[in-house]
Scaffold this active site. Structure first.
Site, PDB file in Angstrom:
ATOM      1  N   CYS A   9       0.846  -1.190   0.000  1.00  0.00           N
ATOM      2  CA  CYS A   9       0.000   0.000   0.000  1.00  0.00           C
ATOM      3  C   CYS A   9       0.885   1.245   0.000  1.00  0.00           C
ATOM      4  O   CYS A   9       1.848   1.319   0.774  1.00  0.00           O
ATOM      5  CB  CYS A   9      -0.916   0.014   1.230  1.00  0.00           C
ATOM      6  SG  CYS A   9      -1.876   1.541   1.315  1.00  0.00           S
TER       7      CYS A   9
ATOM      8  N   GLU B  31       3.658  -6.411   8.212  1.00  0.00           N
ATOM      9  CA  GLU B  31       3.946  -4.980   7.989  1.00  0.00           C
ATOM     10  C   GLU B  31       5.110  -4.521   8.870  1.00  0.00           C
ATOM     11  O   GLU B  31       5.979  -3.759   8.429  1.00  0.00           O
ATOM     12  CB  GLU B  31       2.708  -4.114   8.260  1.00  0.00           C
ATOM     13  CG  GLU B  31       2.980  -2.651   7.935  1.00  0.00           C
ATOM     14  CD  GLU B  31       1.800  -1.724   8.182  1.00  0.00           C
ATOM     15  OE1 GLU B  31       0.635  -2.163   8.055  1.00  0.00           O
ATOM     16  OE2 GLU B  31       2.049  -0.549   8.505  1.00  0.00           O
TER      17      GLU B  31
END
Ligand code: 2E4
Ligand code: SF4
Length: 316
Positions: free
Chosen positions: A101, A131
């Site tokens: 993203c 992440e």
């Protein structure tokens, strides 16, 4: 038999965010462009239904780049990857597309920039989450210190308290993170960070909607996967905002109807990786059993969109 009445509050925003939309599109477009199979490193987003649908189209999901052949394209999941991963793909001359993203990539760039300025990095995040692994992996092993809780802030060992910066995971609890940031600033007054934290617009908006909805609800369901950090945070936010029965469900079959016996109001939301079809499936399951009146609890409007990488916009 007449159905009992039920007010069904629907949180808005809920479900897919711009980063998830883009990541799924990247896999679909890659399959169109290069044909099947296209490899995907890690679940593209944390949702079994999304992963299964893409697998049916020709995606092959693996955990490590080592599990991919050299001669097929590979896509990196929306959660981001350590720098070593694209480096290894480039070395093997693989075609790769990064579905990280853009709001996660922004955090990667921030961490690199602070390190380039000679600051030691602290990351607020969940240990072992992809992440966190990806963001910490922007810098050499051991360079980024991880803190998960206020208690961790008290014990973290830094090189120089005057030369520190922090970044965060994008899907954390806004309220918990504010506490951890405050503890960092109290212990290290010189620490540099983003304006508040790196929690993204979608995480913030979904938590805000739950806070507005939860006090009205006898029970609340969050549609999402057990490994989805942002979805699990919504369950916690709901419970803390006054809805004691707050549960995660992957789909309608997971609903514990006995636990909902006697309720008059119900809240429904969904994590950023949960597709609308599953939310509708849950709503339909309530319509089967109750005389449902739907009320929206809308606290924000979203119009964020991210472009797919150029390689997928060009003809094959
Ligand atoms: C990337 C960044 O991070 P989380 O576990 O919430 O990921 P999930 O795949 O559930 O949601 C999409 C996403 C991806 C959120 N932030
Ligand atoms: Fe990006 Fe936020 Fe969605 Fe994560 S939750 S994919 S950071 S927009």
């Amino acid at each position: 038999m007449t159905k009992p009445p039920l007010t069904l509050y629907l949180a808005a925003p809920r479900g897919f965010c711009a980063g998830v939309d883009r990541a799924i599109k990247i896999v679909e477009m890659a399959i169109q462009k290069w044909g099947a199979p296209v490899y995907v490193r890690h679940e593209i987003v944390h949702n079994k239904f999304v992963v299964d649908a893409l697998r049916d189209q020709g995606a092959v999901f693996v955990e490590e780049l080592d599990d991919c052949p050299d001669d097929r394209p590979v896509i990196f999941s929306a959660h981001g990857v350590p720098k070593a991963v694209p480096a290894a793909a480039a070395k093997r001359e693989m075609i790769y597309v990064d579905a990280t993203c853009p709001l996660v990539s922004k955090v990667h760039i921030e961490a690199q920039r602070h390190a380039d300025n000679g600051l030691q990095m602290i990351m607020i995040g969940h240990e072992g989450h992809p992440e966190t692994i990806g963001t910490m992996g922007q810098l050499p092993e051991g360079e980024v210190l991880l803190v998960e809780t206020v208690a961790d802030v008290a014990t973290v060992q830094v090189r120089d308290p005057a030369r520190l910066a922090f970044v965060t995971q994008t899907t954390l609890s806004v309220d918990d993170t504010a506490g951890i940031v405050a503890a960092l600033q109290a212990r290290f007054p010189a620490i540099i960070g983003p304006h508040k934290e790196d929690i993204c617009y979608a995480t913030t908006n979904r938590q805000e909607a739950v806070k507005a909805m939860a006090p009205k609800c006898d029970a609340m369901l969050v549609v999402g996967a057990p490994n989805s950090s942002n979805s699990r945070r919504l369950v916690e936010v709901g419970a803390r905002a006054g809805c004691t029965y707050s549960q995660l469900v992957q789909r309608a079959a997971d609903i514990d109807w006995r636990a909902l016996d006697g309720i008059g109001s119900m809240g429904i939301t969904a994590g950023a990786s949960a597709p609308e079809v599953l939310i509708n499936e849950v709503i339909d399951a309530f319509r089967d059993r109750y005389d449902v009146t739907v009320e929206m609890v809308e606290t924000a409007k979203e119009d964020v969109e991210f472009k797919v990488p150029r390689v997928l916009r060009e003809p094959a």
